[in-house]
Scaffold this active site. Structure first.
Site, PDB file in Angstrom:
ATOM      1  N   SER A  65       0.855  -1.196   0.000  1.00 26.51           N
ATOM      2  CA  SER A  65       0.000   0.000   0.000  1.00 26.51           C
ATOM      3  C   SER A  65       0.887   1.242   0.000  1.00 26.51           C
ATOM      4  O   SER A  65       2.100   1.159   0.228  1.00 26.51           O
ATOM      5  CB  SER A  65      -0.903   0.004   1.234  1.00 26.51           C
ATOM      6  OG  SER A  65      -0.108   0.221   2.389  1.00 26.51           O
ATOM      7  N   ASP A 102      -1.460  -1.569  -3.869  1.00 28.84           N
ATOM      8  CA  ASP A 102      -2.806  -1.619  -3.286  1.00 28.84           C
ATOM      9  C   ASP A 102      -3.322  -0.181  -3.105  1.00 28.84           C
ATOM     10  O   ASP A 102      -2.636   0.657  -2.511  1.00 28.84           O
ATOM     11  CB  ASP A 102      -2.698  -2.332  -1.924  1.00 28.84           C
ATOM     12  CG  ASP A 102      -4.041  -2.721  -1.354  1.00 28.84           C
ATOM     13  OD1 ASP A 102      -4.999  -2.880  -2.126  1.00 28.84           O
ATOM     14  OD2 ASP A 102      -4.123  -2.887  -0.124  1.00 28.84           O
ATOM     15  N   GLY A 235     -11.337  -5.940   1.680  1.00 31.12           N
ATOM     16  CA  GLY A 235     -11.941  -6.010   3.016  1.00 31.12           C
ATOM     17  C   GLY A 235     -12.407  -7.404   3.369  1.00 31.12           C
ATOM     18  O   GLY A 235     -13.454  -7.586   3.977  1.00 31.12           O
ATOM     19  N   ASP A 279      -5.501  -8.322   4.766  1.00 35.18           N
ATOM     20  CA  ASP A 279      -4.469  -7.603   5.495  1.00 35.18           C
ATOM     21  C   ASP A 279      -4.717  -7.704   6.997  1.00 35.18           C
ATOM     22  O   ASP A 279      -3.870  -8.156   7.764  1.00 35.18           O
ATOM     23  CB  ASP A 279      -4.450  -6.133   5.046  1.00 35.18           C
ATOM     24  CG  ASP A 279      -3.285  -5.369   5.635  1.00 35.18           C
ATOM     25  OD1 ASP A 279      -2.491  -5.958   6.393  1.00 35.18           O
ATOM     26  OD2 ASP A 279      -3.152  -4.158   5.354  1.00 35.18           O
TER      27      ASP A 279
HETATM   28  P1  13P Z   1      -8.927  -6.313   5.318  1.00 35.84           P
HETATM   29  O1  13P Z   1      -8.801  -5.062   6.156  1.00 35.84           O
HETATM   30  O2  13P Z   1     -10.276  -6.916   5.478  1.00 35.84           O
HETATM   31  O3  13P Z   1      -7.842  -7.272   5.550  1.00 35.84           O
HETATM   32  O4  13P Z   1      -8.848  -5.848   3.776  1.00 35.84           O
HETATM   33  C1  13P Z   1      -7.595  -5.612   3.170  1.00 35.84           C
HETATM   34  C2  13P Z   1      -7.706  -4.964   1.842  1.00 35.84           C
HETATM   35  O5  13P Z   1      -8.752  -4.854   1.239  1.00 35.84           O
HETATM   36  C3  13P Z   1      -6.459  -4.463   1.247  1.00 35.84           C
HETATM   37  O6  13P Z   1      -6.687  -3.776   0.065  1.00 35.84           O
HETATM   38  O1  G3H Z   2      -6.807  -1.679   2.092  1.00 33.99           O
HETATM   39  C1  G3H Z   2      -6.002  -1.315   2.955  1.00 33.99           C
HETATM   40  C2  G3H Z   2      -4.902  -2.189   3.355  1.00 33.99           C
HETATM   41  O2  G3H Z   2      -5.266  -2.912   4.501  1.00 33.99           O
HETATM   42  C3  G3H Z   2      -3.653  -1.387   3.559  1.00 33.99           C
HETATM   43  O3  G3H Z   2      -3.714  -0.640   4.727  1.00 33.99           O
HETATM   44  O4  G3H Z   2      -2.988   1.645   4.018  1.00 33.99           O
HETATM   45  O5  G3H Z   2      -2.835   0.914   6.424  1.00 33.99           O
HETATM   46  O6  G3H Z   2      -1.286  -0.038   4.687  1.00 33.99           O
HETATM   47  P1  G3H Z   2      -2.640   0.530   4.974  1.00 33.99           P
HETATM   48 ZN    ZN Z   3      -8.543  -2.684  -0.004  1.00 33.66          ZN
END
Ligand code: 13P
Ligand code: G3H
Ligand code: ZN
Length: 331
Positions: A65, A102, A235, A279
């Site tokens: 990310s 991401d 998610g 994540d």
């Molecule tokens: P979670 O927070 O449900 O793990 O989702 C992660 C996600 O969508 C990263 O792009």
């Molecule tokens: O979709 C979000 C991911 O969980 C990444 O989270 O932006 O805190 O790294 P982050």
């Molecule tokens: Zn996401």
């Protein structure tokens, strides 16, 4: 200029031993499973993902990310990835590995990632007015495809990090928009909103209230309008309660943390959903094991001990996910 020294580091993903998502998703669609997309921010998470996917013979999408790039340093992360590919080969496996940006939020960031070895980029224009989302996504696709990098777009808004929209109903993807969006932008996959959200608090439940179902009706309508087109589910953490309990037992305070039940994730993986993003479950496992280890071993101060304990449990959790998604054995 988004990143200092960017030109010196330019590299194509194929030189890093990575693949884009095209063939991965074709096989996932055909085999009715989903490829896991796991976020990482540090070495132990990356090691656990690779060890798990090698052990269960699963293709994998590594995700970075914008926040991960800031936390770990984008240059260091970029150099860790070919190390991870090499590690998989040394473990005796040739699993397909993709590297995804991401939630990319600008053309410049997506371009920087294409230029730096990412094999897939997500451009998240879901919070923008529709026409602006189309224009931005199309611009990213044109640049990325010129480098054989695949692109994920998004329609519909998830709560959590995408909480820019106030009305409840407008969070869901509108199926009537998907054909136009996909044909005008040229994206290779589409993230949709069917009731999931980011983080560890996905549903606000009244006492005794059961977890709600995802909107599989919206997913089915999208599948009908886009036959054979790869869909992405963000998610998708289940917020595994055994780890929430360990966190709370050892001094944490996670109240009412809930995620998407595993049976619903399994159902999604058997549909046109070809990529499932996880994540938060990794974060929970990591925190649970570090808390537990330090509580049980108060005299220990070697980070390899408590990070090693976290890495070991993370690996088990990732294998469990690959089995749930049906990607185990499909590399
Ligand atoms: P979670 O927070 O449900 O793990 O989702 C992660 C996600 O969508 C990263 O792009
Ligand atoms: O979709 C979000 C991911 O969980 C990444 O989270 O932006 O805190 O790294 P982050
Ligand atoms: Zn996401």
């Amino acid at each position: 200029m988004i990143e200092k020294g960017i030109c010196d580091m330019a590299v194509h993903f194929s030189e890093l031993g990575l693949v884009n998502t095209r063939e991965m998703f074709r096989k996932a669609m055909e085999g009715k499973y989903a490829v896991p997309a796991y976020n990482f921010n540090n070495m132990e998470q990356l090691q656990a993902i690779i060890m798990a996917c090698v052990e269960c013979n699963s293709p994998v999408i590594l995700q970075i990310s914008k926040g991960a790039r800031k936390y770990a340093n984008q240059t260091l992360l970029r150099y860790m990835v070919p190390g991870a590919v090499q590690m998989a080969r040394e473990l005796g496996s040739n699993i397909p590995i993709a590297l995804n940006l991401d939630h990319g939020d600008s053309f410049e960031l997506c371009k920087a990632c294409v230029d730096n070895g990412f094999s897939n980029v997500m451009i998240d224009g879901s919070h923008l007015p529709y026409e602006e989302n189309v224009a931005l996504t199309k611009k990213v696709v044109e640049y990325a495809h010129a480098h054989d990098v695949t692109v994920e777009g998004e329609l519909g808004v998830l709560a959590g990090i995408e909480e820019h929209v106030s009305s409840e109903e407008s969070h869901y993807t509108k199926p009537e928009e998907v054909e136009d969006f996909v044909s005008r932008t040229g994206v290779d996959s589409l993230a949709i909103s069917i009731g999931t959200s980011h983080g560890a608090y996905k549903f606000k439940l009244k006492p005794g209230e059961p977890l709600p179902e995802l909107r599989f009706d919206i997913l089915e309508e999208i599948e009908r309008r886009l036959p054979g087109f790869p869909i992405v589910l963000h998610g998708a953490s289940s917020v595994l309660q055994e780890y929430v309990e360990i966190i709370n037992k050892y001094g944490g305070k996670l109240e009412n943390a809930v995620g998407v039940p595993e049976d619903q994730i399994k159902r999604a993986a058997q549909s046109a959903v070809c990529k499932i993003n996880i994540d938060s479950d990794g974060r929970l496992v990591f925190t649970a094991m570090v808390r537990k280890y330090l509580a049980e071993n108060p005299a220990e101060f070697d980070p390899r001990k408590y990070l090693g304990a976290a890495r070991e449990e993370l690996k088990k959790m990732y294998i469990r996910k690959c089995e749930l998604l049906g990607s185990a054995g499909k590399a």
